[in-house]
Motif scaffolding. Structure first.
Motif, mmCIF file in Angstrom:
data_model
loop_
_atom_site.group_PDB
_atom_site.id
_atom_site.type_symbol
_atom_site.label_atom_id
_atom_site.label_comp_id
_atom_site.label_asym_id
_atom_site.label_seq_id
_atom_site.Cartn_x
_atom_site.Cartn_y
_atom_site.Cartn_z
ATOM 1 N N PRO A 163 41.629 22.711 34.523
ATOM 2 C CA PRO A 163 41.772 24.172 34.539
ATOM 3 C C PRO A 163 43.022 24.625 33.800
ATOM 4 N N THR A 164 42.857 25.111 32.578
ATOM 5 C CA THR A 164 43.987 25.556 31.771
ATOM 6 C C THR A 164 43.644 26.870 31.080
ATOM 7 N N ALA A 165 44.688 27.582 30.647
ATOM 8 C CA ALA A 165 44.498 28.774 29.826
ATOM 9 C C ALA A 165 44.047 28.358 28.430
ATOM 10 N N HIS A 166 43.530 29.330 27.668
ATOM 11 C CA HIS A 166 42.967 29.041 26.359
ATOM 12 C C HIS A 166 43.947 28.355 25.419
ATOM 13 N N TRP A 167 45.230 28.717 25.517
ATOM 14 C CA TRP A 167 46.178 28.219 24.521
ATOM 15 C C TRP A 167 46.713 26.828 24.840
ATOM 16 N N VAL A 168 46.490 26.306 26.030
ATOM 17 C CA VAL A 168 47.015 24.986 26.362
ATOM 18 C C VAL A 168 46.378 23.888 25.505
ATOM 19 N N PRO A 169 45.052 23.818 25.353
ATOM 20 C CA PRO A 169 44.482 22.789 24.471
ATOM 21 C C PRO A 169 44.964 22.920 23.023
ATOM 22 N N ASP A 290 34.119 39.295 31.228
ATOM 23 C CA ASP A 290 34.090 38.581 32.508
ATOM 24 C C ASP A 290 34.570 39.437 33.673
ATOM 25 N N GLY A 291 34.965 40.696 33.381
ATOM 26 C CA GLY A 291 35.405 41.610 34.425
ATOM 27 C C GLY A 291 36.909 41.704 34.572
ATOM 28 N N GLY A 292 37.642 40.822 33.896
ATOM 29 C CA GLY A 292 39.099 40.824 34.018
ATOM 30 C C GLY A 292 39.785 41.485 32.845
ATOM 31 N N TRP A 293 41.112 41.461 32.879
ATOM 32 C CA TRP A 293 41.943 41.997 31.796
ATOM 33 C C TRP A 293 42.940 40.932 31.355
ATOM 34 N N GLY A 294 43.314 40.959 30.073
ATOM 35 C CA GLY A 294 44.421 40.173 29.569
ATOM 36 C C GLY A 294 45.669 41.027 29.497
ATOM 37 N N LEU A 333 37.764 38.524 40.530
ATOM 38 C CA LEU A 333 38.767 37.975 41.433
ATOM 39 C C LEU A 333 38.156 37.019 42.457
ATOM 40 N N LEU A 334 37.038 37.383 43.021
ATOM 41 C CA LEU A 334 36.430 36.533 44.039
ATOM 42 C C LEU A 334 35.969 35.204 43.457
ATOM 43 N N ARG A 335 35.564 35.189 42.186
ATOM 44 C CA ARG A 335 35.174 33.930 41.536
ATOM 45 C C ARG A 335 36.378 33.000 41.363
ATOM 46 N N ILE A 336 37.558 33.565 41.180
ATOM 47 C CA ILE A 336 38.745 32.763 40.886
ATOM 48 C C ILE A 336 39.431 32.258 42.149
ATOM 49 N N GLN A 337 39.249 32.936 43.271
ATOM 50 C CA GLN A 337 39.952 32.532 44.497
ATOM 51 C C GLN A 337 39.653 31.079 44.829
ATOM 52 N N ASN A 338 40.706 30.320 45.107
ATOM 53 C CA ASN A 338 40.555 28.904 45.432
ATOM 54 C C ASN A 338 40.167 28.695 46.890
ATOM 55 N N GLY A 342 44.240 30.956 48.269
ATOM 56 C CA GLY A 342 45.148 31.500 47.278
ATOM 57 C C GLY A 342 44.478 31.745 45.941
ATOM 58 N N PHE A 343 45.226 32.368 45.058
ATOM 59 C CA PHE A 343 44.728 32.685 43.719
ATOM 60 C C PHE A 343 45.633 32.034 42.674
ATOM 61 N N PRO A 344 45.049 31.389 41.652
ATOM 62 C CA PRO A 344 45.835 30.903 40.519
ATOM 63 C C PRO A 344 46.039 32.037 39.519
ATOM 64 N N THR A 345 46.727 31.756 38.434
ATOM 65 C CA THR A 345 46.906 32.794 37.408
ATOM 66 C C THR A 345 45.670 32.945 36.549
ATOM 67 N N TRP A 346 45.149 31.820 36.052
ATOM 68 C CA TRP A 346 44.140 31.895 34.996
ATOM 69 C C TRP A 346 42.736 31.524 35.438
ATOM 70 N N ILE A 347 42.601 30.345 36.049
ATOM 71 C CA ILE A 347 41.281 29.745 36.226
ATOM 72 C C ILE A 347 41.195 29.100 37.606
#
Length: 538
Positions: A163-169, A290-294, A333-338, A342-347
């Motif tokens: 689970p990483t943000a787009h720019w990590v790879p 996806d319903g979110g904002w950057g 938000l509900l899809r991302i909740q672990n 808790g909630f992570p930042t990205w994924i």
């Protein structure tokens, strides 16, 4: 971050003189914040230059032997940063690495890579620690110090399960190419990594608005195909964001994030309601599929923080008119909740973070009792022995505390102890001058004091602690209505960056909270005029 509306009467604890001074300060600052909003409803919030990106830009221009005038401006910025008082002060983990990079860029610094690397990787483990180690070695390679970086480091790759943000790879591809080409010929670079980097560097306007990622990718490509139009275009894209002082920022701006918080801060300032409507329409247009904002225009990577503040602001303007937008955001938000609540930042699947969990808690409507209750439970478990939370994207302890306190008031689901603990921490850590620093014992600054005042507004009675804090805070306002502060924002962590307009926005948000909680809704005609007249900037 939105003001929690009072069920009972407001408590006028400030006294008439302090209340009038608060109203005047709030009116002047509101006018200044409103002036940053353009015709589209976007609050402009440019980010200042920083040593890391400035040094990387200078090195790239030197390698390509182009733009001597721009090089002079970059060198001037770096020399002033080294000689003068630092506008941005990091923790030791970032300070040593930045100092090493600064010395490499100016060509007269002592090598202390091992100490810099140890400090940078300290208190991390697993994938994050390995990524930080790779970054340290990549920076050494960029400045021709790979031979001094000592041995080899383990292979580092990600797959679809990481689970990483787009720019990590993208960064990892660049790190590998730099490592490979530092130890052999350009032909040794992985073709897949090179192809990825070409796509990123060729994206107009800086891919994902990540200037650091763009620069590291350009440095990697420079080793494979230096002197090509692609590299020259990459340089031009970076120089388009060179600041007047010669510095290069890590991101151009965070306009989506700042628009949402500015809209919340302007709530209740009657003359700015039409402006808030325009700001809301702007943010609706920036919602991703996806319903979110950057954090800014053109950023495809959505996150919990930006999504949460956008949801809060839209709810404060016309909740029924934004139902479809809100529904998509809630599902996001509900899809991302672990599973830990808790909630992570990205994924989903990345580590849950207290500040992100508190942000989502404030955005969730009361009907979502299950997810909200799990979030509150996560926050209760996450408090450190000193009563604070581990720092996240803000170095200031009070950032996560004020968001958690607001979330507990918005969702009274067994979080009373947590709410009282947040308020108690702020009460205990006030400085003798009345303000608060980022960490206990550090000098007071405007941003940390703003966060602390908001936290105190969530308690049963702030009393003299709030009055002293507000007194210090009002005394820091500049003659033009603005505020200056030591920056608290971090990205990538642990590197700090400075967005001066965000200081004003947070300051106004704090004054709005204090005004709603502790001053009468109507006092005298003169005071009401000061609160509601947008032209009052004296």
């Amino acid at each position: 971050m939105r003001v929690v509306q009072e069920a009972g009467p407001v408590r006028p604890q400030l006294g008439r003189d302090l209340a009038e001074e608060l109203a005047s300060a709030r009116a002047r600052l509101a006018a200044r914040v409103a002036a940053t909003v353009d015709g589209s409803g976007r609050a402009r919030a440019p980010v200042c230059g920083r040593i890391l990106e400035t040094a990387l830009t200078l090195r790239l221009l030197q390698l390509e032997r182009v733009e001597p005038a721009a090089q002079d401006r970059l060198v001037g910025y770096l020399c002033r940063a080294r000689a003068g008082p630092r506008s941005v002060s990091h923790d030791d983990e970032a300070e040593r690495l930045e100092a090493a990079v600064l010395g490499w860029a100016l060509g007269d610094g002592a090598d202390d890579l091992d100490a810099a690397e140890d400090a940078f990787v300290a208190e991390t483990a697993g994938f994050v620690a390995a990524r930080k180690r790779w970054m340290t070695h990549a920076l050494a390679g960029i400045f021709g110090r790979m031979a001094d970086s000592g041995g080899t480091i383990p292979p580092l790759r990600t797959d679809s399960a990481t689970p990483t943000a787009h720019w990590v790879p993208v960064l990892l591809s660049a790190f590998r190419v730099i490592s490979q080409t530092s130890r052999g010929a350009a032909a040794s670079a992985d073709p897949d990594d090179v192809a990825t980097l070409r796509l990123v560097v060729a994206t107009p306007g800086i891919w994902e608005r990540q200037i650091l990622t763009h620069l590291v990718a350009a440095h990697a490509l420079c080793r494979v195909e230096g002197g090509t139009p692609l590299i020259r275009d990459a340089i031009d894209q970076v120089l388009a964001f060179q600041r007047k002082d010669g510095g290069i920022p890590n991101i151009p701006d965070q306009d989506v994030f700042c628009t949402a918080i500015a809209g919340l801060a302007l709530e209740g300032t009657t003359p700015w309601e039409p402006l808030r409507t325009r700001m809301a329409e702007y943010l609706i247009g920036e919602q991703q599929s996806d319903g979110g904002w950057g954090f800014s225009e053109g950023v495809r990577q959505t996150d919990v923080d930006d999504t949460s503040v956008c949801m809060e602001f839209l709810h404060s303007t016309a909740p029924r008119g934004h139902t479809a937008v809100a529904d998509r955001a809630i599902r996001y938000l509900l899809r991302i909740q672990n599973g830990d609540g808790g909630f992570p930042t990205w994924i989903r699947g990345a580590d849950s973070e207290p500040a992100m969990t508190a942000a989502a808690l404030n955005a969730l409507p009361p009907v979502h009792r299950g997810p909200a209750g799990a979030a509150v439970a996560f926050l209760r478990r996450s408090r450190l022995p000193n009563g604070a939370f581990a720092p996240g994207w803000s170095r200031s302890n009070a950032n996560a505390l004020f968001r958690a306190a607001l979330g507990c008031r918005r969702h009274p689901l067994g979080g009373d102890e947590l709410l009282h603990g947040c308020v108690d921490y702020i009460m205990r850590t006030a400085n003798p001058d009345g303000g608060w620093g980022q960490q206990p014992g550090e000098p007071s600054d405007a941003i940390s004091t703003a966060f602390s005042l908001i936290t105190l507004c969530q308690g049963p009675s702030a009393g003299p602690v709030l009055r002293r804090g507000l007194r210090w805070f009002l005394d820091q306002q500049e003659s033009d209505g603005s505020y200056r502060s030591r920056p608290d924002s971090r990205g990538p962590r642990p590197f700090l960056y400075d967005a001066p307009d965000l200081t004003n926005i947070y300051a106004l948000l704090a004054l709005t909270h204090v005004a709603h909680r502790y001053t009468p809704r109507a006092t005298t005609p003169a005071l009401a005029a000061r609160i509601h007249d947008p032209s009052d900037s004296a």
